[in-house]
Design a protein around this motif. Sequence first.
Motif, PDB file in Angstrom:
ATOM      1  N   GLY A 176       0.790  -1.230   0.000  1.00  0.00           N
ATOM      2  CA  GLY A 176       0.000   0.000   0.000  1.00  0.00           C
ATOM      3  C   GLY A 176       0.821   1.278   0.000  1.00  0.00           C
ATOM      4  N   HIS A 178       3.051   2.033  -1.857  1.00  0.00           N
ATOM      5  CA  HIS A 178       3.374   2.421  -3.232  1.00  0.00           C
ATOM      6  C   HIS A 178       2.179   3.000  -3.978  1.00  0.00           C
ATOM      7  CE1 HIS A 178       7.458   0.820  -3.169  1.00  0.00           C
ATOM      8  NE2 HIS A 178       6.966  -0.059  -2.325  1.00  0.00           N
ATOM      9  N   SER A 179       1.045   3.151  -3.290  1.00  0.00           N
ATOM     10  CA  SER A 179      -0.116   3.745  -3.965  1.00  0.00           C
ATOM     11  C   SER A 179       0.102   5.253  -4.121  1.00  0.00           C
ATOM     12  CB  SER A 179      -1.399   3.423  -3.198  1.00  0.00           C
ATOM     13  OG  SER A 179      -1.331   3.926  -1.893  1.00  0.00           O
ATOM     14  N   HIS A 180      -0.757   5.872  -4.949  1.00  0.00           N
ATOM     15  CA  HIS A 180      -0.539   7.262  -5.366  1.00  0.00           C
ATOM     16  C   HIS A 180      -0.651   8.255  -4.209  1.00  0.00           C
ATOM     17  CE1 HIS A 180      -0.656   5.727  -9.388  1.00  0.00           C
ATOM     18  NE2 HIS A 180      -1.923   5.379  -9.325  1.00  0.00           N
ATOM     19  N   LEU A 276      -9.547   3.093   5.781  1.00  0.00           N
ATOM     20  CA  LEU A 276     -10.739   3.017   4.934  1.00  0.00           C
ATOM     21  C   LEU A 276     -10.654   1.835   3.969  1.00  0.00           C
ATOM     22  CD1 LEU A 276     -11.098   6.824   4.176  1.00  0.00           C
ATOM     23  CD2 LEU A 276     -12.763   5.450   5.446  1.00  0.00           C
ATOM     24  N   LYS A 277      -9.480   1.632   3.358  1.00  0.00           N
ATOM     25  CA  LYS A 277      -9.333   0.571   2.352  1.00  0.00           C
ATOM     26  C   LYS A 277      -9.501  -0.814   2.964  1.00  0.00           C
ATOM     27  CE  LYS A 277      -8.052   2.130  -1.884  1.00  0.00           C
ATOM     28  NZ  LYS A 277      -8.779   3.400  -1.799  1.00  0.00           N
TER      29      LYS A 277
ATOM     30  N   GLY B 177     -13.467   3.770  -1.116  1.00  0.00           N
ATOM     31  CA  GLY B 177     -13.860   4.823  -2.053  1.00  0.00           C
ATOM     32  C   GLY B 177     -13.829   6.210  -1.429  1.00  0.00           C
ATOM     33  N   TRP B 204     -12.074   9.613  -3.719  1.00  0.00           N
ATOM     34  CA  TRP B 204     -12.157   8.978  -5.046  1.00  0.00           C
ATOM     35  C   TRP B 204     -13.604   8.846  -5.501  1.00  0.00           C
ATOM     36  CZ3 TRP B 204      -8.261   8.418  -8.324  1.00  0.00           C
ATOM     37  CH2 TRP B 204      -6.965   8.485  -7.813  1.00  0.00           C
ATOM     38  N   GLU B 269      -6.559   4.318 -11.783  1.00  0.00           N
ATOM     39  CA  GLU B 269      -5.609   4.710 -10.736  1.00  0.00           C
ATOM     40  C   GLU B 269      -6.077   4.225  -9.364  1.00  0.00           C
ATOM     41  OE1 GLU B 269      -3.706   8.632 -12.943  1.00  0.00           O
ATOM     42  OE2 GLU B 269      -5.371   8.914 -11.552  1.00  0.00           O
ATOM     43  N   GLU B 270      -7.373   4.337  -9.118  1.00  0.00           N
ATOM     44  CA  GLU B 270      -7.888   3.897  -7.821  1.00  0.00           C
ATOM     45  C   GLU B 270      -7.915   2.363  -7.740  1.00  0.00           C
ATOM     46  OE1 GLU B 270      -8.093   4.664  -4.998  1.00  0.00           O
ATOM     47  OE2 GLU B 270      -9.902   4.035  -3.965  1.00  0.00           O
ATOM     48  N   ALA B 272      -5.657   0.505  -9.034  1.00  0.00           N
ATOM     49  CA  ALA B 272      -4.256   0.186  -8.714  1.00  0.00           C
ATOM     50  C   ALA B 272      -3.983   0.429  -7.230  1.00  0.00           C
ATOM     51  CB  ALA B 272      -3.306   1.017  -9.572  1.00  0.00           C
ATOM     52  N   ASN B 273      -4.491   1.538  -6.686  1.00  0.00           N
ATOM     53  CA  ASN B 273      -4.354   1.794  -5.243  1.00  0.00           C
ATOM     54  C   ASN B 273      -4.913   0.629  -4.431  1.00  0.00           C
ATOM     55  OD1 ASN B 273      -3.202   4.362  -5.384  1.00  0.00           O
ATOM     56  ND2 ASN B 273      -5.185   5.413  -5.370  1.00  0.00           N
TER      57      ASN B 273
END
Lengths: 344, 344
Positions: A176, A178-180, A276-277, B177, B204, B269-270, B272-273
């Motif tokens: 994680g 490495h996420s944006h 959250l994820k 999200g 997102w 992009e999300e 990939a996250n």
Amino acid sequence: MPKSFIPIAFPQQTPPPEGAVILAADIGGTKADLAFFEIKNSEPVLVKEQRYPSKEWNSFVEMAQDFNKNTTRPQRICVSFAGPVRDGKAHGTNLHWEIDSREISEKLNIRPVFLINDLEANCYGLAALKTDDLLMICPGKNHEAGNAAVISPGTGLGEGGLFWDGQAYRPFATEGGHSHFAARNELDWELFLFLEKKYGHVSWERVVSGPGICMIFSFFRDVKGWEAPGILKTEMKAHDPAAAIAIAATEGCPVCQETLRLFMKYLAEEAANLALKLKATGGIYLGGGILPKIWNETHQAIFNEYFFAVGRLDPLVEAAPVYLILNQKTALWGAGYYGAFGGV
Amino acid sequence: MPKSFIPIAFPQQTPPPEGAVILAADIGGTKADLAFFEIKNSEPVLVKEQRYPSKEWNSFVEMAQDFNKNTTRPQRICVSFAGPVRDGKAHGTNLHWEIDSREISEKLNIRPVFLINDLEANCYGLAALKTDDLLMICPGKNHEAGNAAVISPGTGLGEGGLFWDGQAYRPFATEGGHSHFAARNELDWELFLFLEKKYGHVSWERVVSGPGICMIFSFFRDVKGWEAPGILKTEMKAHDPAAAIAIAATEGCPVCQETLRLFMKYLAEEAANLALKLKATGGIYLGGGILPKIWNETHQAIFNEYFFAVGRLDPLVEAAPVYLILNQKTALWGAGYYGAFGGV
């Protein structure tokens, strides 16, 4: 399953016989800790340990041979490694090494050899913690059992997940960090542009890590024109530069204080993303070597300010208790425990 | 465990007796699908279904009574709901409703009543899918067993996790999200500032959802001064505005094409996250009602361009196969399956 304050599920219910010795290692981008754990009363107990500078050694086997000389051969090995592990193999994200559990097993003539990701090791290591290994940062409102997560800035930004199965946590590695990276104001955006020019892809690891602290500092000094005291340059060359910045911040250096303010803001924002994820209502554990050294009331206030700023889902983030892991050997303990209770 | 193409772990191994009827519902911010599933050969089979406009009804109980009239009473109920579920209760993130499984049970005199999050339902629903319910977007390189995830733009942006336990996937709800939107170029940043003025916190969900498509469109039209065809305004008022934009894009409207390009970029992009945060090497499933309607070669190319652009961790994202879920009733099926195999 070991008797733990934080219930962690391991592949095996029972450890090897009393007196069995496990060689555990935690290999990071900068340093490697090696230790012997001996099974006493069915729990792994640390009996000997030594630190090695990772970059000055060419392989784990050489390190293990050095650590192992003049002692009995261990029955098992478990290595925690800072990089994605696949089929018992890994290459370091921030280290030039490759590592292969089968090769280790053959060269040292020991089996089983377990190779786990360093954040998995951090998660398994929660099984070894006592209450005074943790500092409660936020108590969490209206506790709700659920997943948990570890976020661990060091040479890189490690993130680990803990799936709650109703009885215990099941650790898993993530990447994680490495996420944006998400800029949220003009200053963040300027920093993003500075980092993008340097790295191309800007991930959270680029700001929430030891090297991240240095990059934020460079940004303030070189782009924003803040003055840095001359002594700091010397200190940064002589010692760990991130540590020098942290020390200067406590001594009142404005650019260093501002650097750490941003670092803590980004840590908090990314911890909220992770919460959250994973819907980590079970808890967020802040790990790694940097945070226990720099944590103070100012940083705690910054963390709280940004951790809870996630719009409509505030209640979810507020539900999660947040702990700072004070025990800096958690990943090493995790390797010791996984060595004892890992799948054969 | 039901016999499935994608192995999903359920709390119960066996369903209720043959002929038992489950009332399943999938309640979203816009529409609610209700259905009866009957147990035949130990699997839930859909026997009757009806769609309701969520916002025109005041409660699930009224809807269920309407759906249920003149039929035998079901033995069990399972409701999938678009909002965080806690202790059998939930309130909608994009809906004015509250829902309580105990209240439903009492008012309808049926038990058990299960209430699960809509993304959990989407994950459980993977158990019901056949190979032709999925379109492979990326095959994944060097397959590695591991976690999986569902990302599902609709009224909001739903994200669900699937923990791989070595034998099967264990679904869990997430609120990913709502994590911080990450601008990566000047256009993204301008959009961020536009959305921040409107919403305060920019997650997102604000861009990767039906309303997100409309907001991106407004940004191009109102901030960037792109011209929109007059007919589009009428279409957007008369029908679902996001759908009107998508249709206009296929008909060559430049501002609509650019809107969908950004939407697909943000989705990628999300995704990939999410893949990195969960280390979802097992697969990424694109769900929800919007994507199957708009998916085409142009969008696939945009998705591929941005999904793999995660810097040094490209190999991890490349390992994950990506599927588009074509079956738009996956959450409803998930509710049916959870009704059959859920914990009592």
